[in-house]
Design a protein around this motif. Structure first.
Motif, PDB file in Angstrom:
ATOM      1  N   PRO A  52       0.819  -1.219   0.000  1.00  0.00           N
ATOM      2  CA  PRO A  52       0.000   0.000   0.000  1.00  0.00           C
ATOM      3  C   PRO A  52       0.855   1.273   0.000  1.00  0.00           C
ATOM      4  O   PRO A  52       2.067   1.225   0.201  1.00  0.00           O
ATOM      5  CB  PRO A  52      -0.810  -0.105   1.296  1.00  0.00           C
ATOM      6  N   LEU A  78       2.289   6.521   4.281  1.00  0.00           N
ATOM      7  CA  LEU A  78       1.642   7.620   5.009  1.00  0.00           C
ATOM      8  C   LEU A  78       2.306   8.916   4.540  1.00  0.00           C
ATOM      9  O   LEU A  78       3.509   8.950   4.301  1.00  0.00           O
ATOM     10  CB  LEU A  78       1.836   7.465   6.518  1.00  0.00           C
ATOM     11  N   ASP A 104      -2.165  13.947   3.051  1.00  0.00           N
ATOM     12  CA  ASP A 104      -3.503  13.605   3.555  1.00  0.00           C
ATOM     13  C   ASP A 104      -3.882  14.595   4.653  1.00  0.00           C
ATOM     14  O   ASP A 104      -3.552  14.397   5.832  1.00  0.00           O
ATOM     15  CB  ASP A 104      -3.513  12.171   4.096  1.00  0.00           C
ATOM     16  N   SER A 151      -4.523  14.222   8.623  1.00  0.00           N
ATOM     17  CA  SER A 151      -3.911  12.995   9.172  1.00  0.00           C
ATOM     18  C   SER A 151      -2.852  13.365  10.209  1.00  0.00           C
ATOM     19  O   SER A 151      -2.422  14.521  10.304  1.00  0.00           O
ATOM     20  CB  SER A 151      -3.256  12.189   8.048  1.00  0.00           C
ATOM     21  N   ARG A 159       7.520   1.885  12.492  1.00  0.00           N
ATOM     22  CA  ARG A 159       7.211   2.518  11.198  1.00  0.00           C
ATOM     23  C   ARG A 159       8.190   2.025  10.127  1.00  0.00           C
ATOM     24  O   ARG A 159       7.804   1.771   8.984  1.00  0.00           O
ATOM     25  CB  ARG A 159       7.285   4.045  11.328  1.00  0.00           C
ATOM     26  N   ASP A 212       5.962   2.125   7.067  1.00  0.00           N
ATOM     27  CA  ASP A 212       5.145   3.342   7.268  1.00  0.00           C
ATOM     28  C   ASP A 212       4.073   3.470   6.179  1.00  0.00           C
ATOM     29  O   ASP A 212       3.880   4.524   5.590  1.00  0.00           O
ATOM     30  CB  ASP A 212       6.042   4.590   7.279  1.00  0.00           C
ATOM     31  N   ARG A 213       3.378   2.369   5.940  1.00  0.00           N
ATOM     32  CA  ARG A 213       2.400   2.316   4.846  1.00  0.00           C
ATOM     33  C   ARG A 213       0.978   2.173   5.382  1.00  0.00           C
ATOM     34  O   ARG A 213       0.770   1.825   6.538  1.00  0.00           O
ATOM     35  CB  ARG A 213       2.721   1.125   3.932  1.00  0.00           C
ATOM     36  N   LYS A 214       0.033   2.401   4.482  1.00  0.00           N
ATOM     37  CA  LYS A 214      -1.391   2.349   4.860  1.00  0.00           C
ATOM     38  C   LYS A 214      -1.906   0.903   4.838  1.00  0.00           C
ATOM     39  O   LYS A 214      -2.812   0.559   4.087  1.00  0.00           O
ATOM     40  CB  LYS A 214      -2.219   3.225   3.915  1.00  0.00           C
ATOM     41  N   TRP A 215      -1.314   0.066   5.665  1.00  0.00           N
ATOM     42  CA  TRP A 215      -1.725  -1.334   5.749  1.00  0.00           C
ATOM     43  C   TRP A 215      -3.099  -1.457   6.401  1.00  0.00           C
ATOM     44  O   TRP A 215      -3.436  -0.682   7.294  1.00  0.00           O
ATOM     45  CB  TRP A 215      -0.731  -2.136   6.595  1.00  0.00           C
ATOM     46  N   ASP A 216      -3.851  -2.487   6.017  1.00  0.00           N
ATOM     47  CA  ASP A 216      -5.062  -2.834   6.763  1.00  0.00           C
ATOM     48  C   ASP A 216      -4.642  -3.313   8.155  1.00  0.00           C
ATOM     49  O   ASP A 216      -3.575  -3.924   8.305  1.00  0.00           O
ATOM     50  CB  ASP A 216      -5.817  -3.979   6.064  1.00  0.00           C
ATOM     51  N   GLU A 270      -0.175   6.526  12.799  1.00  0.00           N
ATOM     52  CA  GLU A 270      -1.373   5.870  12.268  1.00  0.00           C
ATOM     53  C   GLU A 270      -1.026   4.624  11.448  1.00  0.00           C
ATOM     54  O   GLU A 270      -1.300   4.539  10.260  1.00  0.00           O
ATOM     55  CB  GLU A 270      -2.185   6.867  11.436  1.00  0.00           C
ATOM     56  N   ILE A 271      -0.367   3.700  12.125  1.00  0.00           N
ATOM     57  CA  ILE A 271      -0.054   2.422  11.487  1.00  0.00           C
ATOM     58  C   ILE A 271      -0.072   1.333  12.551  1.00  0.00           C
ATOM     59  O   ILE A 271       0.545   1.479  13.614  1.00  0.00           O
ATOM     60  CB  ILE A 271       1.310   2.471  10.751  1.00  0.00           C
TER      61      ILE A 271
END
Length: 441
Positions: free
Chosen positions: A5, A8, A12, A15, A371, A376-380, A406-407
């Motif tokens: 993904p 971050l 955004d 965020s 991170r 530092d990615r938008k993982w589920d 936010e991870i």
């Protein structure tokens, strides 16, 4: 293998990455400028007029950096020739190549948050090294030292607990030993709350005895793989042959109180014979306000030794002795202050990756390590930790981290959504923590 993904990024709006670049990083630069200004007379006493000129130059470079950041200017290459300069500038070129289709330039609010936040601290360091004779000045030293002094009561309580434990450690059965191991792991976890970069450099000391709060804090551990750590290390202990080495690496995070909690855990690992050597990795330069450098590591042990509390000074003397005997070894490496995710380590720092392969277990302390471990990615939330590591498996490893970004991966289905519904900022306050393990069992 599917594409990972997106990173971050401060693009955004709203965020945590955006708020960090917009508010916290300029605040940290302002505090660095103020610190230099307050030391003007000290620079004059040490270096005369040359010291004052150097202070002016460093302040001017930091003010320029702050302006670039606040006005979203393009990221510029590093100019000072250091061991890591080429690696940084190559990475900037790589970031540029990612934007080529859109003809964009990497900039503060458009590029990956991990890259620009690391770059800010590296540029801050460049401003200082470009300003001799004050080029070895640590603008964060005062706040790190203050964190240690303000946490004295907690340090006393922890040292007293450790020394009492040491007196009876030989008599503990396996279950009791395991319980003590879990307690000190949790102390090390909650010690990670003391992070000066999260508070923009403001005080974040530990003023209460964390030992008394462990039961109350247990519900806030979202992933708890402590059992895996115990089974791994107790198995090593049972199968260890005479004179063989079982090494544990601790990749350090913050100095001050957190470092003390890590050293207490390290002491316990040796005394319980769960390990025979502890190797620590710190940072080569001042980093993310409160991260541990060699100066901080030595300074904390010296302060412990000189402490006017008998158990505190006993710890300090014992720890210095471990270093002299080679049972504790401190290292640093430029890779830890590069912007790369850890999956790039085999290519970027093969020597370090080879070193990490020599250990039984690696404990990664803190949020920045997490991170970098996960890119530092938008993982589920439910993506397995092993998958998010993207091939980074030098040895069994565990992240010990309170959440400040936010991870978060490896959660149960619905767990992250439930937390978001009840506490929208659950990922960024340091209230929740994880012991997240990866490795064969």
């Amino acid at each position: 293998m599917a594409e990972p993904p997106l990173f971050l990024s401060a693009k955004d709006v709203g965020s945590f990455a955006y708020l960090t670049i917009k508010d916290r990083t300029p605040q940290i630069l302002t505090r660095a400028i103020d610190t230099l200004h307050r030391h003007k007379s000290e620079f004059f006493e040490k270096h005369g007029e040359e010291g004052v000129e150097a202070e002016k130059k460093a302040i001017s470079l930091l003010s320029k950096l702050r302006n670039e950041l606040q006005t979203d200017k393009p990221i510029v290459p590093l100019v000072e020739d250091c061991a890591d300069t080429d690696l940084w500038n190559q990475h900037l070129e790589y970031q540029r190549s990612l934007l080529n289709e859109s003809n964009g330039q990497p900039s503060w609010f458009r590029s990956p948050w991990l890259f620009v936040e690391c770059y800010m601290y590296r540029r801050l360091h460049e401003a200082i090294i470009q300003s001799p004779p004050i080029n070895d000045f640590d603008v964060f030293k005062e706040s790190k030292d203050q964190n240690f002094f303000e946490s004295q009561e907690s340090v006393f309580a922890l040292c007293t607990y450790l020394q009492e434990l040491m007196r009876t450690i030989e008599d503990l059965d396996e279950n009791q030993l395991k319980n003590e191991f879990f307690k000190l792991l949790q102390v090390s976890l909650w010690g990670n709350k003391c992070d000066l970069s999260l508070s923009g450099g403001e005080s974040s000391s530990q003023k209460t005895n964390v030992m008394n709060s462990l039961e109350d804090l247990k519900p806030f551990i979202l992933v708890n793989d402590m059992e895996h750590l115990w089974s791994l290390l107790s198995k090593c202990k049972k199968t260890r042959e005479e004179a063989s080495i079982d090494r544990v690496y601790i990749i350090l995070d913050n100095s001050g109180f957190e470092l003390v909690t890590d050293l207490v855990l390290a002491d316990f690992l040796l005394c319980s014979k769960l390990a025979t050597e502890i190797h620590f990795y710190g940072k080569t330069i001042p980093w993310f306000v409160s991260d541990t450098t060699i100066r901080d590591f030595n300074w904390v042990i010296e302060q412990m030794k000189r402490g006017n509390h008998k158990w505190m000074s006993k710890c300090g003397v014992g720890w210095e002795n471990y270093i002299k005997m080679g049972r504790w070894v401190y290292h640093d490496h430029i890779f830890w202050t590069l912007p790369h995710e850890y999956s790039a380590m085999p290519q970027v720092a093969p020597d370090l990756y080879a070193e990490l392969q020599k250990t039984r277990l690696i404990l990664f302390k803190g949020d920045l390590n997490y991170r970098k471990l996960t890119g530092d990615r938008k993982w589920d939330f439910t993506i397995p930790f092993h998958q998010a590591l993207r091939g980074f498996h030098p040895a069994p490893l565990c992240s010990i981290r309170t959440l400040k970004a936010e991870i978060q991966v490896g959660l149960q289905p619905g767990q992250g959504e439930q937390l978001t519904a009840s506490e929208p900022d659950w990922q960024t306050t340091g209230k929740y923590g994880v012991f997240q393990f990866d490795g064969p069992l």
